[in-house]
Design a protein around this motif. Sequence first.
Motif, PDB file in Angstrom:
ATOM      1  N   PRO A   1      19.681 -29.092 -10.467  1.00  0.00           N
ATOM      2  CA  PRO A   1      20.478 -28.379  -9.471  1.00  0.00           C
ATOM      3  C   PRO A   1      19.687 -27.984  -8.246  1.00  0.00           C
ATOM      4  CG  PRO A   1      20.107 -27.037 -11.447  1.00  0.00           C
ATOM      5  CD  PRO A   1      19.674 -28.416 -11.771  1.00  0.00           C
TER       6      PRO A   1
ATOM      7  N   LYS B   1      20.670 -28.993  -4.390  1.00  0.00           N
ATOM      8  CA  LYS B   1      20.824 -28.031  -3.307  1.00  0.00           C
ATOM      9  C   LYS B   1      19.909 -28.364  -2.137  1.00  0.00           C
ATOM     10  CE  LYS B   1      22.397 -23.995  -5.948  1.00  0.00           C
ATOM     11  NZ  LYS B   1      22.108 -22.592  -6.337  1.00  0.00           N
TER      12      LYS B   1
ATOM     13  N   VAL C   1      28.850 -25.910  -6.032  1.00  0.00           N
ATOM     14  CA  VAL C   1      27.689 -25.721  -6.912  1.00  0.00           C
ATOM     15  C   VAL C   1      27.595 -24.263  -7.349  1.00  0.00           C
ATOM     16  CG1 VAL C   1      25.169 -25.733  -7.016  1.00  0.00           C
ATOM     17  CG2 VAL C   1      26.376 -27.664  -5.988  1.00  0.00           C
TER      18      VAL C   1
ATOM     19  N   LEU D   1      32.885 -28.021  -9.466  1.00  0.00           N
ATOM     20  CA  LEU D   1      32.122 -28.893  -8.574  1.00  0.00           C
ATOM     21  C   LEU D   1      32.849 -30.214  -8.366  1.00  0.00           C
ATOM     22  CD1 LEU D   1      29.628 -29.489  -6.903  1.00  0.00           C
ATOM     23  CD2 LEU D   1      28.441 -30.157  -8.998  1.00  0.00           C
TER      24      LEU D   1
ATOM     25  N   ASP E   1      26.917 -36.054 -10.672  1.00  0.00           N
ATOM     26  CA  ASP E   1      26.806 -34.880  -9.814  1.00  0.00           C
ATOM     27  C   ASP E   1      27.318 -35.199  -8.412  1.00  0.00           C
ATOM     28  OD1 ASP E   1      26.162 -32.597  -8.464  1.00  0.00           O
ATOM     29  OD2 ASP E   1      24.098 -32.478  -9.188  1.00  0.00           O
TER      30      ASP E   1
ATOM     31  N   ALA F   1      27.379 -33.374  -5.864  1.00  0.00           N
ATOM     32  CA  ALA F   1      26.452 -32.852  -4.863  1.00  0.00           C
ATOM     33  C   ALA F   1      25.383 -33.880  -4.520  1.00  0.00           C
ATOM     34  CB  ALA F   1      25.798 -31.563  -5.363  1.00  0.00           C
TER      35      ALA F   1
END
Length: 313
Positions: free
Chosen positions: A4, A8, A58, A77, A158, A160
Amino acid sequence: MANPNSSKTALYGGLIANIGIALSKFVAAYFTRSSAMLSEGIHSLVDSGNAILLLYGVSQSQKPADARHPFGRSKELYFWGLIVAVLIFAIGGGMSFYEGIKHIEHPEPLTDPLWNYVVLGVAIGFEGWACWLAVKALKAGANGSNTGFWTMLRQSKDPAVFASVMENLAALLGLVFALAGVYLGHQFNNPYLDGAASIAIGLLLMLVAVFLVSRTKGLLVGEGVDAETLEGMQVIARSQPYIEHIAPPLTMYLGPQDIMMALDVEFRNDLTAEEVEEAIDQLQDAIKAQYPYVKRIFVEAKAVSARGRQVLK
């Protein structure tokens, strides 16, 4: 699995780069009347908003479980990833396509392209840096796997990460389209080429959006682990000494680092209920040791005694 923190970092890097690039592109578009440059400004602005939405997703997905969300909020998410894909298609792709059509119908006179070249050069540098951060996060999620880039992109769970990679790759390619439109337009004294570049950028963004929608849709509706991981889970289960037979495990991604698993297990008939409880604990510990992101394991145990009692844990 994606870290994570690296996710980010990729999002923050893309956000910083896109805000600065968007402002510079809009300034250049104002002075040069370039449709491709305006489309690129819209693209960077949409990317900035998308990074904010993914960062929010997130943050929400990491909230602990509560009475209303007993399995946590990891899937949030995926929801925001889907919203980002829709925004890329509707705002980024749609507006760029519209600007290109409008510019072809009512072309602006060509002006000195110096502003465009300066901004595009700076933008390529910033976008390259943001893309490097995103690809680095993607590789970190592959845990050192030697699989190819596109395979890692398809296998990533993911949003992100894979949305950042696709957005930044599209941004770099869009900058190339914009650069080609500006250069060829002046080279051939043809303002229509600038509008054509804007249309190409719009179509590119729509293709990226379709890819992102397909990935997030699968995760939202309950995608499970890949065949290799599933086989590894079964190998671990079969290696337990008290297990006679297992059905293929049922798995589902609740989030990039949150997998739920259900197992239908037949234990030896001579086990007591207490021994079955202990065997279930051992099975769960063995699976979680190998696959730490399997956070919840539900085991339906059958044939626990000669009387055929069942234990559900």
